[in-house]
Design a protein around this motif. Structure first.
Motif, mmCIF file in Angstrom:
data_model
loop_
_atom_site.group_PDB
_atom_site.id
_atom_site.type_symbol
_atom_site.label_atom_id
_atom_site.label_comp_id
_atom_site.label_asym_id
_atom_site.label_seq_id
_atom_site.Cartn_x
_atom_site.Cartn_y
_atom_site.Cartn_z
ATOM 1 N N LEU B 140 -11.342 -20.708 -24.537
ATOM 2 C CA LEU B 140 -10.890 -22.035 -24.951
ATOM 3 C C LEU B 140 -9.524 -21.974 -25.594
ATOM 4 O O LEU B 140 -8.638 -22.775 -25.305
ATOM 5 C CB LEU B 140 -11.863 -22.611 -25.978
ATOM 6 N N SER B 141 -9.369 -21.063 -26.537
ATOM 7 C CA SER B 141 -8.163 -21.037 -27.347
ATOM 8 C C SER B 141 -8.076 -19.692 -28.037
ATOM 9 O O SER B 141 -9.078 -19.142 -28.481
ATOM 10 C CB SER B 141 -8.230 -22.136 -28.411
ATOM 11 N N SER B 142 -6.868 -19.167 -28.106
ATOM 12 C CA SER B 142 -6.655 -17.892 -28.776
ATOM 13 C C SER B 142 -5.496 -18.043 -29.763
ATOM 14 O O SER B 142 -4.691 -18.972 -29.662
ATOM 15 C CB SER B 142 -6.343 -16.799 -27.745
ATOM 16 N N ARG B 143 -5.445 -17.116 -30.724
ATOM 17 C CA ARG B 143 -4.284 -17.007 -31.617
ATOM 18 C C ARG B 143 -3.844 -18.341 -32.229
ATOM 19 O O ARG B 143 -4.610 -18.985 -32.903
ATOM 20 C CB ARG B 143 -3.121 -16.382 -30.844
ATOM 21 N N ASN B 144 -2.617 -18.743 -31.962
ATOM 22 C CA ASN B 144 -2.098 -19.967 -32.559
ATOM 23 C C ASN B 144 -2.068 -21.136 -31.579
ATOM 24 O O ASN B 144 -1.219 -22.014 -31.660
ATOM 25 C CB ASN B 144 -0.700 -19.717 -33.125
ATOM 26 N N GLU B 145 -3.011 -21.137 -30.649
ATOM 27 C CA GLU B 145 -3.072 -22.248 -29.702
ATOM 28 C C GLU B 145 -3.776 -23.462 -30.321
ATOM 29 O O GLU B 145 -4.620 -23.329 -31.200
ATOM 30 C CB GLU B 145 -3.818 -21.809 -28.436
ATOM 31 N N VAL B 146 -3.426 -24.622 -29.795
ATOM 32 C CA VAL B 146 -4.010 -25.877 -30.258
ATOM 33 C C VAL B 146 -5.055 -26.341 -29.247
ATOM 34 O O VAL B 146 -4.799 -26.365 -28.043
ATOM 35 C CB VAL B 146 -2.918 -26.955 -30.411
ATOM 36 N N LEU B 147 -6.226 -26.678 -29.752
ATOM 37 C CA LEU B 147 -7.317 -27.168 -28.908
ATOM 38 C C LEU B 147 -7.633 -28.607 -29.307
ATOM 39 O O LEU B 147 -7.809 -28.895 -30.488
ATOM 40 C CB LEU B 147 -8.553 -26.286 -29.113
ATOM 41 N N THR B 148 -7.696 -29.486 -28.326
ATOM 42 C CA THR B 148 -7.952 -30.899 -28.624
ATOM 43 C C THR B 148 -9.174 -31.387 -27.856
ATOM 44 O O THR B 148 -9.353 -31.041 -26.690
ATOM 45 C CB THR B 148 -6.720 -31.753 -28.258
ATOM 46 N N ILE B 149 -9.995 -32.172 -28.558
ATOM 47 C CA ILE B 149 -11.183 -32.765 -27.939
ATOM 48 C C ILE B 149 -10.889 -34.244 -27.734
ATOM 49 O O ILE B 149 -10.604 -34.967 -28.696
ATOM 50 C CB ILE B 149 -12.422 -32.619 -28.852
ATOM 51 N N ARG B 162 -1.684 -37.078 -26.275
ATOM 52 C CA ARG B 162 -2.380 -35.975 -26.957
ATOM 53 C C ARG B 162 -2.346 -34.692 -26.130
ATOM 54 O O ARG B 162 -2.241 -33.592 -26.671
ATOM 55 C CB ARG B 162 -3.813 -36.398 -27.262
ATOM 56 N N VAL B 165 0.724 -32.374 -26.523
ATOM 57 C CA VAL B 165 0.870 -31.483 -27.675
ATOM 58 C C VAL B 165 -0.353 -30.568 -27.843
ATOM 59 O O VAL B 165 -0.665 -30.141 -28.950
ATOM 60 C CB VAL B 165 1.136 -32.272 -28.988
ATOM 61 N N SER B 166 -1.025 -30.252 -26.721
ATOM 62 C CA SER B 166 -2.173 -29.336 -26.768
ATOM 63 C C SER B 166 -1.935 -28.165 -25.828
ATOM 64 O O SER B 166 -1.243 -28.302 -24.829
ATOM 65 C CB SER B 166 -3.453 -30.044 -26.313
#
Lengths: 233, 233
Positions: B140-149, B162, B165-166
């Motif tokens: 789904l997401s690692s390190r400094n990544e942004v995850l948006t629902i 949205r 910026v994800s």
């Protein structure tokens, strides 16, 4: 025939928040692998310890904590190579993962190295986000609200841009970024909606309104901002 | 002395993805409550059924599915009032919740009505997001990544803002919004990173590249877009 590689989500820390499936797969494992700090302490192992079979092979993968990424990646190379050998011998290998393996988890580095060659299965786990919301007693998101997960190390202007288009958000990996995050949320007028959480679900859990947060935060701390817009809540 | 109200996260659907704590609390419960469709079918009850004690009181809270919100809210009023009576008699009440109680869950409407008066505890569960990532076999997401629902019913322009910026995002509650979402992701050039998932973790789970998704999607379907930026993955 080769063994199967499992990435097992252990949940946020309370051993009772492990799923039945993960418990079963740990108990059945030939090899139990886990990340550890250099020197040997493994939070993942401590969560799962009561379920680790006495006669299994244990593999501790010591990950150097450094800003440069190459040393950690070399450790994953070495860990993956040892795991590959066990799998080739027909042994099943489980990797213990804090939280959920695919949610900011280091398992993905082993997955990237091994899933092309070996059958790999990921068992999802409870994330620290869910545990923090339970600890704060605040709904994360309802109906058509947007929830964003933000890592604290991002530059302030990037954080602000994402917060502007979210209803609720979690800021992970707060640690030494706490003063920056507090200042930012203050300027955005969001401090009143923010909570600070350390070690959610563990006996020494800390939950505080952000304004009462300590000066220094450990790496595994989180800030949860729930400014939902559901008039029925 | 009043009983305790528990909101129990059951995870995405596979009964083996229930946590040890939730299993224990179901087995110890005096009253087991759950949301159901009008007519009586309850997905939550079906997930947990093997753990429900034979001698407990069961309370089915039938929620009308309608665009207008007042009828559902009236059903929560009535359910909360029945639960309050049991709690006042000293009985412990568990509410079975699909996924995680505070992650887009209907438990929050009971929580809003009852937690002021009664001791309430939320036990987090595995979300459908984690189950979908495991099903797709994509971090789904690692390190400094942004995850948006993102909930699919939002207007396209709000979704696009949205997504911009994800790094990775999940679109929930796809259902009848599938054509709109497919068009949008196509125009953004993101279809190649997108998967379509139905009933993650259940025996009839469906996982497809988005371009092969069916014409019609059930309400509980999801689209996962993982365009992570970690060069080590």
């Amino acid at each position: 025939m080769s063994g199967v590689l499992y990435g097992l989500g252990l949940g946020p820390g309370d051993p009772e928040l492990i799923t039945l499936k993960t418990v079963r797969l740990i108990k059945e494992a030939d090899v139990v692998a886990y990340p550890a700090l250099v020197g040997g302490d493994s939070f993942a192992r401590s969560i799962a310890q009561e379920f680790i079979p006495e006669d299994c092979i244990e593999l501790s993968i010591e990950i150097p904590m450094a800003v440069a990424r190459a040393p950690a990646q070399a450790a994953y190379d070495q860990g993956a190579s040892t795991i590959a050998q066990y799998l080739s011998e027909g042994l099943n290998v489980v990797v213990l993962c804090e939280g959920d393996p695919f949610f900011y988890g280091s398992f993905m580095y082993l997955f990237a190295r091994l899933s092309g060659e070996f059958t790999t299965e990921v068992i999802p786990g409870v994330t620290s986000i869910s545990a923090c919301a339970a600890a704060v007693a605040a709904p994360l998101s309802s109906r058509n609200e947007v929830l964003t997960i933000l890592p604290a190390p991002l530059p302030t202007e990037e954080l602000v841009a994402r917060i502007g288009v979210s209803d609720s958000f979690a800021i992970m990996k707060v640690g030494r970024h706490l003063p920056k995050i507090k200042r930012m949320l203050d300027e955005l007028g969001l401090t009143q909606y923010a909570h600070y959480i350390e070690r959610a679900s563990l006996p020494n859990q800390v939950v505080l309104p952000l304004e009462d947060a300590p000066e220094k935060a450990p790496y595994f701390s989180m800030i949860l901002v729930t400014k939902g817009n559901d008039p029925w809540l």
